[in-house]
Design a protein around this motif. Structure first.
Motif, short mmCIF file in Angstrom:
data_model
loop_
_atom_site.label_atom_id
_atom_site.label_comp_id
_atom_site.label_asym_id
_atom_site.label_seq_id
_atom_site.Cartn_x
_atom_site.Cartn_y
_atom_site.Cartn_z
N LYS A 104 21.01 -41.08 -22.23
CA LYS A 104 20.39 -41.65 -24.11
C LYS A 104 19.75 -42.85 -23.20
O LYS A 104 19.39 -43.31 -22.44
N LYS A 113 17.30 -47.14 -30.03
CA LYS A 113 18.80 -46.93 -30.03
C LYS A 113 20.06 -47.57 -29.53
O LYS A 113 21.11 -47.88 -30.16
N ARG A 155 7.48 -38.64 -28.62
CA ARG A 155 7.95 -39.79 -29.43
C ARG A 155 9.83 -38.76 -28.40
O ARG A 155 10.17 -38.12 -28.54
N GLU A 183 12.04 -39.81 -29.41
CA GLU A 183 13.28 -38.46 -29.90
C GLU A 183 13.23 -36.83 -29.93
O GLU A 183 14.32 -36.11 -29.71
N TYR A 184 11.95 -37.33 -29.54
CA TYR A 184 12.09 -35.29 -29.78
C TYR A 184 11.97 -35.42 -28.20
O TYR A 184 12.25 -33.93 -27.86
N ARG A 238 15.77 -34.41 -27.21
CA ARG A 238 15.89 -33.11 -28.19
C ARG A 238 16.20 -31.83 -27.39
O ARG A 238 15.64 -30.96 -27.35
N ASP A 272 13.37 -36.91 -40.17
CA ASP A 272 13.72 -37.10 -39.06
C ASP A 272 14.74 -35.51 -38.01
O ASP A 272 14.83 -35.28 -37.37
N LEU A 294 12.25 -33.50 -37.20
CA LEU A 294 11.80 -33.42 -35.56
C LEU A 294 10.03 -33.40 -35.05
O LEU A 294 9.94 -32.88 -34.62
#
Length: 910
Positions: free
Chosen positions: A229, A234, A420, A422-423, A426, A537, A540
């Protein structure tokens, strides 16, 4: 702060003793392993690094740590967990752990932190972040940031209009022009080759904040179930931090008292955002320097679009004035208002049973207004706008290319843009890169990507269908409420009430439906915005540019259907499929289709556009300007009521409004929707460019005022261009030619009038000896025998007089003819002329557009020369120096190599 660190460790031990089973695994993991990006983990016995604590030094305009040396590049704000009023003590400990680990990792990444308690609210803690020179250099190389090599030595020619534009420029003694440099991606090993006069100013504040935000977005704070994380976003979403932002450099009301502060915010407000500058050109280089390229390119585009609107507004106003001056010569309107012509024409009811017969002179006033818009000037203006939009897009490409070079974004997408967070989070699947033949991590397999794209596409079409359903609901309202207005609004054939001239059932239905349509549009916008974000979102995208382009496409599709569908209905469907009084066409088998006024639907389309465009501008200004101003006013009032203390710059900025997550996306969307109204339906509303010009002149200053006074400073971001908005505008430009040609052909009465004038006013079809418009109204209103009404359509109202027929708007044979109520020869001539007009107009404008696009290059020769010169200098300074080192160590062999390379790279004499 060491005491706080020890308190956290004691809290952890106490929590473990209490046996908090739910958090046990996470607690042990976070206690024993402090995650540091790239560098692995830290042994458990190593203490967490913590920020320095410092009290406010009573310098409200200071932008530095208490030592006065280290500049504040970013500010993090959190609420002291020990002072939170809540029963969940364990949640506070979790948040505190994550925050301390995060701040420790920031320090381990080279950043320096200083914490200060709030002056107005003791619960708030401000953590000031500073990036030292070494960190800036390291991440500038990682991010491929372009920095100055040497001053630009290319001579520039002053434009022939330089003396004129100088009248509208910002005073150069107040905001000095930025010096131009040749630049190259930064490399630490070539540090001596870069133009460094002062280490403190080599990285400007915007670049420093961008580098720090890059680090903040990638530093980790926890690991759970082998999933890392990380990122400030976030932490903000989870409430661990309340805000994160770079600082404004001064108050917008006065110059900073700190001599080290340039007061650029004050200068921007005074010379850019203040209403007195409404006719001045924007200081784009200064805007870019303060806010970054992304905001700079938006204001550059908006300013360029507004300047181009000046020409369109002048021509549109000229066409409108032409219509006003020639409306008294409008023969067909005179016939409508003539008591001996229009007064003797009784029109058939426009709905079943409850509607009554009516006199044509009721539409006298609307026919006069229609003469203003439905004139020859409209045709000229529609052709002009088809060419204007091409010139606008082509010249903007040239201007954009200049800005790309001047602002160092030419190769930004290929070199500088990062993935990104977020990318990255994942990326759990391993695939083989076809080019490098190396393994790389991706968030989904090819099959998974296909499933995601299929789902997202289906969701987009589903919501578009819902929008269409809402439009159908508006149409049903129009059809049903027309019956109500027809039965309640008194209409007497011989009535003389003044209100009767304006408040006809058609007008009442049109105006109320337009207002309801506007309200529905505004409500649906709120819903579809959230839907589009959720879909994107889930999709992605890899980079922020990909994310914004994907969201832009979805949102515009939603907005296109939402805003324009009602206009398309009025322009191309209303009154086109109505049948005739003896055999009307029913919609959904129940509602009789709407008819246009005898003058056509053009005036109703104009009304619809005026309400939507005007209402949208008012609504957006209330939402974007008034609400933030009221919130900040309330915040300042509450703060003033609590204390009269001196407040530091970071706390003043904290009480400003945060920028929305998508930043300028909504500003672009607003302007592109307006661009659609200005181009797609301009044939019905030639004043649209003038209204857009006035709106945009205010919009530029309102957006500037909003950014400089009401909002926190945005994180500076790079942007090469305006993104997906460019192809969207190109698509609108192509569609605009078709829509305007069809509006003139099918919505206005220009083609039927021309056909009558040249063919049906003289023999063999007409009775006049010369071409004229006399008798046009009589020839375009067909005759219907009232005895042919069906029982379900026959009106309740009695028939006055001895007449046995009524008239209706269509081109059909009269009763008694062998082809009664079928389309006559005039109708087929008109259809042929309309189709021919559309084909000719489209091909002529498309041909001119193609020629213009071919003749005007996307990049000017001056910009090409600058790009080539910069590449040559980069090659010379950064690479030949390495060869000189080789020359010293390799002797004669190196001499031969250098000579060969010098011959290869030596520029040819022209």
């Amino acid at each position: 702060m060491n005491a706080e660190n020890q308190d956290v460790l004691l809290d952890l031990e106490e929590e473990e003793e209490e046996g908090d089973d739910d958090d046990d695994g996470e607690t042990v993991l976070e206690l024993n392993q402090v995650i540091i990006p790239t560098y692995g983990t830290v042994p458990a016995q190593q203490n967490l690094n913590t920020p320095e604590w410092a009290d406010f030094d009573d310098k409200p305009d200071s932008l530095f740590f208490n030592d006065g040396q280290r500049r504040i590049d970013f500010v993090l704000v959190y609420e002291d967990e020990s002072k939170k009023i809540t029963h969940k003590r364990s949640d506070h400990k979790k948040q505190k752990r994550k925050r301390l680990v995060y701040e420790s990792n920031l320090i381990n990444n080279g950043l320096q932190l200083e914490a200060t308690r709030s002056v107005l609210d003791e619960k708030l803690i401000f953590v000031k972040v500073h990036a030292p020179w070494e960190v800036l250099c390291t991440y500038a190389e990682v991010m491929h940031i372009k920095l100055p090599l040497q001053p630009n030595d290319l001579k520039t020619r002053d434009s022939a209009f330089n003396w004129f534009s100088k009248l509208f420029r910002v005073n150069e003694n107040i905001i000095k022009p930025e010096q131009e440099f040749f630049t190259a991606p930064f490399q630490k090993e070539h540090l001596s080759n870069f133009y460094i006069q002062d280490k403190l100013t080599f990285f400007n504040p915007a670049t420093r904040s961008r580098i720090v935000h890059f680090i903040l977005s990638r530093v980790e704070y926890a690991t759970k179930n082998n999933v890392k994380k990380f990122g400030i976003n976030k932490l903000l979403d989870s409430g661990i931090y309340k805000a994160a932002f770079p600082l404004h450099d001064s108050s917008f009301r006065h110059i900073s008292t700190d001599p080290n502060c340039p007061s650029e915010r004050y200068l921007l407000y005074r010379e850019w955002a203040h209403p007195k500058n409404i006719f001045k050109l924007q200081p784009l280089d200064f805007i870019r320097k303060y806010y970054g390229e992304k905001i700079g390119i938006y204001f550059a585009w908006l300013g360029f679009y507004t300047n181009m609107l000046i020409v369109a507004a002048v021509v549109g106003a000229g066409c409108f004035l032409y219509g006003c001056l020639t409306r008294n010569n409008c023969t067909w309107s005179q016939e409508v208002c003539d008591p001996n012509i229009g007064g003797n024409i009784i029109m058939c009811p426009q709905c079943d049973k409850v509607c009554t017969y009516w006199n044509l002179t009721i539409t006298c006033e609307s026919s006069k207004k229609l003469c203003i818009f439905d004139s020859f000037g409209t045709l000229v203006f529609a052709v002009f706008m088809g060419i204007w939009v091409t010139l606008f897009l082509e010249f903007w490409k040239r201007r954009q290319a200049e800005l790309e070079y001047e602002w160092d974004t030419v190769e930004y997408l290929e070199q500088e843009e990062q993935v990104r967070p977020e990318y990255e989070a994942r990326c759990t699947h391993v695939v083989m890169n076809e080019i490098t033949q190396q393994e790389e991590h991706v968030p989904y397999t090819a099959c998974g990507k296909c499933i995601r794209m299929t789902f997202c596409t289906s969701a987009v079409f589903f919501w578009i269908l819902l929008i269409i359903a809402s439009v159908i609901g508006i149409i049903v309202y129009r059809l049903s409420v027309f019956l109500v207005f027809s039965s309640t609004l008194s209409q007497h054939i011989n009535g003389t009430e003044a209100i009767r001239k304006y408040l006809t059932p058609q007008t009442a239905t049109s105006v109320t439906a337009s207002f309801i349509s506007f309200i529905v549009i505004m409500v649906l916008n709120i819903v579809y915005e959230k839907v589009a974000i959720l879909i994107t979102d889930f999709e992605l995208p890899r980079t922020q540019t990909d994310y914004e382009n994907s969201l832009t496409t979805k949102m515009f599709l939603f907005q296109f259907v939402n805003y324009y569908s009602s206009c398309f209905y009025i322009a191309f469907f209303k009154g086109k499929f109505v049948g005739h009084p003896g055999n009307p066409v029913y919609w959904l088998g129940k509602y009789r289709n709407e008819e246009c006024d005898p003058g056509g639907c053009l005036l109703e389309l104009t009304t619809q556009l005026a309400i939507i465009v005007g209402g949208k501008a008012i609504w957006n200004n209330i939402q974007e300007v008034l609400l933030p101003w009221v919130k900040n006013l309330m915040g300042r009032y509450c703060a003033a009521a609590r204390s009269e203390k001196v407040v530091p710059r970071w706390e003043q900025d904290y009480h400003l409004q945060p920028i929305r997550e998508l930043g300028l996306f909504y500003e672009y969307l607003e302007m592109v929707i307006q661009f659609g109204f200005v181009t797609l339906f301009v044939a019905s509303f030639p004043l649209a460019p003038l209204l857009a010009l006035v709106n945009n002149m205010l919009e530029i200053r309102l957006d500037a005022w909003k950014l400089t006074t009401q909002f926190r400073r945005m994180v500076p971001q790079k942007a090469q261009d305006i993104g997906a908005w460019q192809p969207i505008m190109q698509g609108i430009a192509i569609l605009a030619v078709v829509t305007n040609a069809m509006i003139i052909a099918f919505t206005s009465d220009m083609i039927p009038r021309l056909v009558y004038y040249w063919s049906f006013s003289v023999p063999p079809y007409g009775s006049h000896s010369s071409h004229t418009m006399k008798g046009y109204i009589n020839s375009t209103l067909s005759v219907f025998n009232i005895s042919d009404f069906k029982n379900e359509s026959k009106p309740f109202s009695p028939w006055f007089g001895n007449l046995t027929t009524c008239r209706y708007r269509d081109l059909r044979y009269p009763p008694g003819h062998q082809h009664q109520y079928e389309h006559n020869i005039y109708y087929w001539h008109v259809i042929a002329a309309k189709l021919a007009f559309i084909i000719v107009m489209e091909h002529v404008i498309y041909f001119v557009k193609f020629i213009i696009s071919y003749v005007i290059p996307d990049v000017s020769q001056k910009t090409k020369s600058k790009v080539k010169r910069e590449k040559y200098l980069t090659q010379k300074l950064l690479h030949e120096n390495d060869l000189k080192v080789v020359k010293k160590t390799m002797g004669k062999i190196a001499d031969k190599i250098i000579k060969g390379i010098d011959g290869t790279f030596q520029p040819k004499a022209e």
